[in-house]
Design a protein around this motif. Structure first.
Motif, PDB file in Angstrom:
ATOM      1  N   ALA A  82      -2.385 -38.387 -13.653  1.00  0.00           N
ATOM      2  CA  ALA A  82      -2.441 -36.840 -13.570  1.00  0.00           C
ATOM      3  C   ALA A  82      -1.361 -37.403 -15.182  1.00  0.00           C
ATOM      4  N   ILE A  83      -0.409 -38.206 -15.236  1.00  0.00           N
ATOM      5  CA  ILE A  83       0.245 -38.570 -16.212  1.00  0.00           C
ATOM      6  C   ILE A  83      -0.764 -39.603 -17.295  1.00  0.00           C
ATOM      7  N   GLY A  84      -1.077 -40.048 -16.487  1.00  0.00           N
ATOM      8  CA  GLY A  84      -2.131 -40.660 -17.803  1.00  0.00           C
ATOM      9  C   GLY A  84      -2.725 -39.051 -19.486  1.00  0.00           C
ATOM     10  N   VAL A  85      -3.200 -38.037 -18.029  1.00  0.00           N
ATOM     11  CA  VAL A  85      -4.134 -37.588 -18.551  1.00  0.00           C
ATOM     12  C   VAL A  85      -3.167 -36.273 -19.074  1.00  0.00           C
ATOM     13  N   ALA A  86      -2.430 -36.055 -19.368  1.00  0.00           N
ATOM     14  CA  ALA A  86      -0.935 -35.401 -19.556  1.00  0.00           C
ATOM     15  C   ALA A  86      -0.441 -35.829 -20.887  1.00  0.00           C
ATOM     16  N   LEU A  87      -0.301 -37.017 -20.387  1.00  0.00           N
ATOM     17  CA  LEU A  87      -0.145 -38.104 -22.065  1.00  0.00           C
ATOM     18  C   LEU A  87      -0.824 -37.798 -22.859  1.00  0.00           C
ATOM     19  N   VAL A  88      -2.125 -37.822 -23.046  1.00  0.00           N
ATOM     20  CA  VAL A  88      -3.336 -37.259 -23.767  1.00  0.00           C
ATOM     21  C   VAL A  88      -3.333 -36.771 -23.978  1.00  0.00           C
ATOM     22  N   GLY A  89      -2.782 -35.527 -23.396  1.00  0.00           N
ATOM     23  CA  GLY A  89      -3.197 -33.768 -23.875  1.00  0.00           C
ATOM     24  C   GLY A  89      -2.279 -33.248 -24.514  1.00  0.00           C
ATOM     25  N   TYR A  90      -0.449 -34.331 -24.497  1.00  0.00           N
ATOM     26  CA  TYR A  90       0.452 -33.914 -25.291  1.00  0.00           C
ATOM     27  C   TYR A  90       0.410 -34.028 -26.084  1.00  0.00           C
ATOM     28  N   GLY A  91      -0.339 -35.782 -26.713  1.00  0.00           N
ATOM     29  CA  GLY A  91      -0.184 -36.864 -28.235  1.00  0.00           C
ATOM     30  C   GLY A  91      -1.738 -35.635 -28.953  1.00  0.00           C
ATOM     31  N   LEU A  92      -2.615 -34.785 -27.914  1.00  0.00           N
ATOM     32  CA  LEU A  92      -3.317 -34.710 -29.733  1.00  0.00           C
ATOM     33  C   LEU A  92      -2.997 -33.320 -29.620  1.00  0.00           C
ATOM     34  N   ARG A  93      -1.839 -32.630 -28.474  1.00  0.00           N
ATOM     35  CA  ARG A  93      -1.834 -31.341 -28.999  1.00  0.00           C
ATOM     36  C   ARG A  93      -1.022 -31.932 -29.762  1.00  0.00           C
ATOM     37  N   ARG A  94       0.193 -32.192 -29.921  1.00  0.00           N
ATOM     38  CA  ARG A  94       0.849 -32.956 -31.494  1.00  0.00           C
ATOM     39  C   ARG A  94       0.167 -32.635 -32.371  1.00  0.00           C
ATOM     40  N   HIS A  95      -1.080 -33.418 -32.148  1.00  0.00           N
ATOM     41  CA  HIS A  95      -1.775 -33.848 -33.528  1.00  0.00           C
ATOM     42  C   HIS A  95      -2.360 -31.855 -34.076  1.00  0.00           C
ATOM     43  N   LEU A  96      -2.826 -32.097 -33.404  1.00  0.00           N
ATOM     44  CA  LEU A  96      -3.216 -30.293 -33.715  1.00  0.00           C
ATOM     45  C   LEU A  96      -2.626 -29.560 -34.454  1.00  0.00           C
ATOM     46  N   ARG A  98       0.108 -30.949 -36.089  1.00  0.00           N
ATOM     47  CA  ARG A  98       0.474 -30.913 -37.229  1.00  0.00           C
ATOM     48  C   ARG A  98      -0.276 -30.824 -38.380  1.00  0.00           C
ATOM     49  N   ARG A  99      -1.336 -30.724 -37.912  1.00  0.00           N
ATOM     50  CA  ARG A  99      -2.841 -30.281 -38.702  1.00  0.00           C
ATOM     51  C   ARG A  99      -2.522 -29.192 -39.343  1.00  0.00           C
ATOM     52  N   SER A 100      -2.494 -28.270 -38.123  1.00  0.00           N
ATOM     53  CA  SER A 100      -2.801 -26.407 -38.874  1.00  0.00           C
ATOM     54  C   SER A 100      -0.618 -26.596 -39.542  1.00  0.00           C
ATOM     55  N   GLY A 101      -0.350 -26.857 -39.968  1.00  0.00           N
ATOM     56  CA  GLY A 101       0.691 -26.964 -40.746  1.00  0.00           C
ATOM     57  C   GLY A 101       1.739 -26.142 -39.541  1.00  0.00           C
ATOM     58  N   ARG A 102       1.804 -25.934 -38.109  1.00  0.00           N
ATOM     59  CA  ARG A 102       2.927 -26.360 -37.631  1.00  0.00           C
ATOM     60  C   ARG A 102       3.927 -27.274 -36.880  1.00  0.00           C
ATOM     61  N   GLU A 103       4.320 -26.613 -37.101  1.00  0.00           N
ATOM     62  CA  GLU A 103       5.808 -28.211 -36.498  1.00  0.00           C
ATOM     63  C   GLU A 103       5.561 -27.644 -35.116  1.00  0.00           C
ATOM     64  N   PRO A 104       5.455 -29.509 -34.793  1.00  0.00           N
ATOM     65  CA  PRO A 104       5.164 -29.538 -32.926  1.00  0.00           C
ATOM     66  C   PRO A 104       6.527 -29.238 -32.192  1.00  0.00           C
ATOM     67  N   GLY A 105       6.771 -28.395 -31.446  1.00  0.00           N
ATOM     68  CA  GLY A 105       8.193 -28.430 -30.342  1.00  0.00           C
ATOM     69  C   GLY A 105       8.297 -28.915 -28.936  1.00  0.00           C
ATOM     70  N   GLY A 106       8.835 -28.026 -28.449  1.00  0.00           N
ATOM     71  CA  GLY A 106       9.117 -29.135 -26.695  1.00  0.00           C
ATOM     72  C   GLY A 106       9.897 -29.347 -27.341  1.00  0.00           C
ATOM     73  N   HIS A 107      11.256 -29.465 -26.037  1.00  0.00           N
ATOM     74  CA  HIS A 107      12.305 -29.806 -25.586  1.00  0.00           C
ATOM     75  C   HIS A 107      13.021 -31.086 -26.029  1.00  0.00           C
ATOM     76  N   ARG A 108      12.372 -32.067 -26.052  1.00  0.00           N
ATOM     77  CA  ARG A 108      12.960 -33.661 -26.873  1.00  0.00           C
ATOM     78  C   ARG A 108      12.839 -32.857 -28.457  1.00  0.00           C
ATOM     79  N   ALA A 109      11.943 -32.668 -28.948  1.00  0.00           N
ATOM     80  CA  ALA A 109      11.413 -32.749 -30.461  1.00  0.00           C
ATOM     81  C   ALA A 109      12.870 -31.778 -30.506  1.00  0.00           C
ATOM     82  N   ARG A 110      13.144 -30.041 -30.329  1.00  0.00           N
ATOM     83  CA  ARG A 110      14.053 -29.614 -30.338  1.00  0.00           C
ATOM     84  C   ARG A 110      15.904 -30.265 -30.572  1.00  0.00           C
ATOM     85  N   LYS A 111      15.758 -30.956 -29.113  1.00  0.00           N
ATOM     86  CA  LYS A 111      16.969 -31.617 -29.053  1.00  0.00           C
ATOM     87  C   LYS A 111      17.550 -32.509 -29.660  1.00  0.00           C
ATOM     88  N   ALA A 112      16.436 -33.721 -30.364  1.00  0.00           N
ATOM     89  CA  ALA A 112      16.236 -34.041 -31.737  1.00  0.00           C
ATOM     90  C   ALA A 112      16.503 -33.732 -33.369  1.00  0.00           C
TER      91      ALA A 112
END
Length: 238
Positions: A82-96, A98-112
């Motif tokens: 389940a963790i592996g599937v979630a990581l793949v989904g997370y990576g693909l979501r960030r890629h999509l 980025r391609r759509s021109g939107r800034e990837p969000g998420g808790h860690r990205a906001r904190k950074a």
């Protein structure tokens, strides 16, 4: 602790230490005059997370790995899958995103981003203001907030199979913590030895990383996620 398990744990640690978001935030917090001291606080908070997670896992398992093909062993493989599937989904979501021109969000990205002083309020602005004044403890809190918890969870599930009765297991766990912190330790050591030159080099490196962070996160998440999926499926099929 078997060799496949050691490989899994070291790969997870490598993915953690190569995560660009914590390192980029670390460079910023150590760029001040009190950089080395704040850097040590950041590393202390960062390492404490691994130690707490490892202690909790070993306490729950009693330091004894579950029997192969037993319900606990199967459950551990299912969680890792389940963790592996979630990581793949997370990576693909960030890629999509980025391609759509939107800034990837998420808790860690906001904190950074907020560690750079871009936060708009609340606890994040409070931490940023304290860091700017040279306070030490907010760096440790920031390190906890920037943990790649998906990867930490993958490491925790792997440690379920650790045999605490073997001395080699403890060496592997220490190596896991050191490797997961290696990039921060290298930057801190460089800063302690050559303060002025290190600040310039680290800030320049951070600028380069800012332009490649998304690619690194996507590739790292998908790669380690696919690896975890493959090993989990193989284990479940045996």
């Amino acid at each position: 602790m078997g060799s496949p398990m050691v490989l899994d744990l070291m790969l997870v640690a490598l993915a953690i230490t190569l995560d660009p978001l914590p390192l980029m935030a670390f460079v910023l917090v150590v760029a001040s005059a009190r950089g080395p001291r704040i850097g040590l606080a950041f590393i202390a908070g960062w390492t404490a997370c691994f130690v707490v997670v490892l202690v909790l896992v070993l306490t729950l398992t009693g330091g004894s790995p579950p029997e192969p093909r037993s319900p606990p062993s199967t459950a551990g493989l299912a969680v890792k899958l389940a963790i592996g599937v979630a990581l793949v989904g997370y990576g693909l979501r960030r890629h999509l995103l980025r391609r759509s021109g939107r800034e990837p969000g998420g808790h860690r990205a906001r904190k950074a981003r907020e560690s750079e002083g871009d936060g708009t309020g609340g606890s994040s602005s409070f931490l940023s203001s304290r860091l700017e004044r040279g306070a030490v403890w907010p760096a440790a809190v920031l390190a906890v907030l920037l943990q790649p918890w998906g990867l930490v969870a993958a490491g925790a599930v792997t440690v379920v199979d650790a045999d605490g009765s073997h001395t080699s297991t403890w060496f592997v766990l220490v190596a896991y913590c050191l490797l997961a912190t290696a990039s921060l330790l290298a930057a801190e050591t460089y800063l302690a030895l050559r303060p002025e030159r290190a600040r310039q080099r680290l800030l320049a490196m951070r600028g380069w990383m800012a332009g490649h962070a998304e690619q690194a996160i996507v590739v790292g998440s998908v790669a380690i996620g696919l690896y975890l999926v493959g090993t989990s499926v193989s284990g479940l099929a045996d």
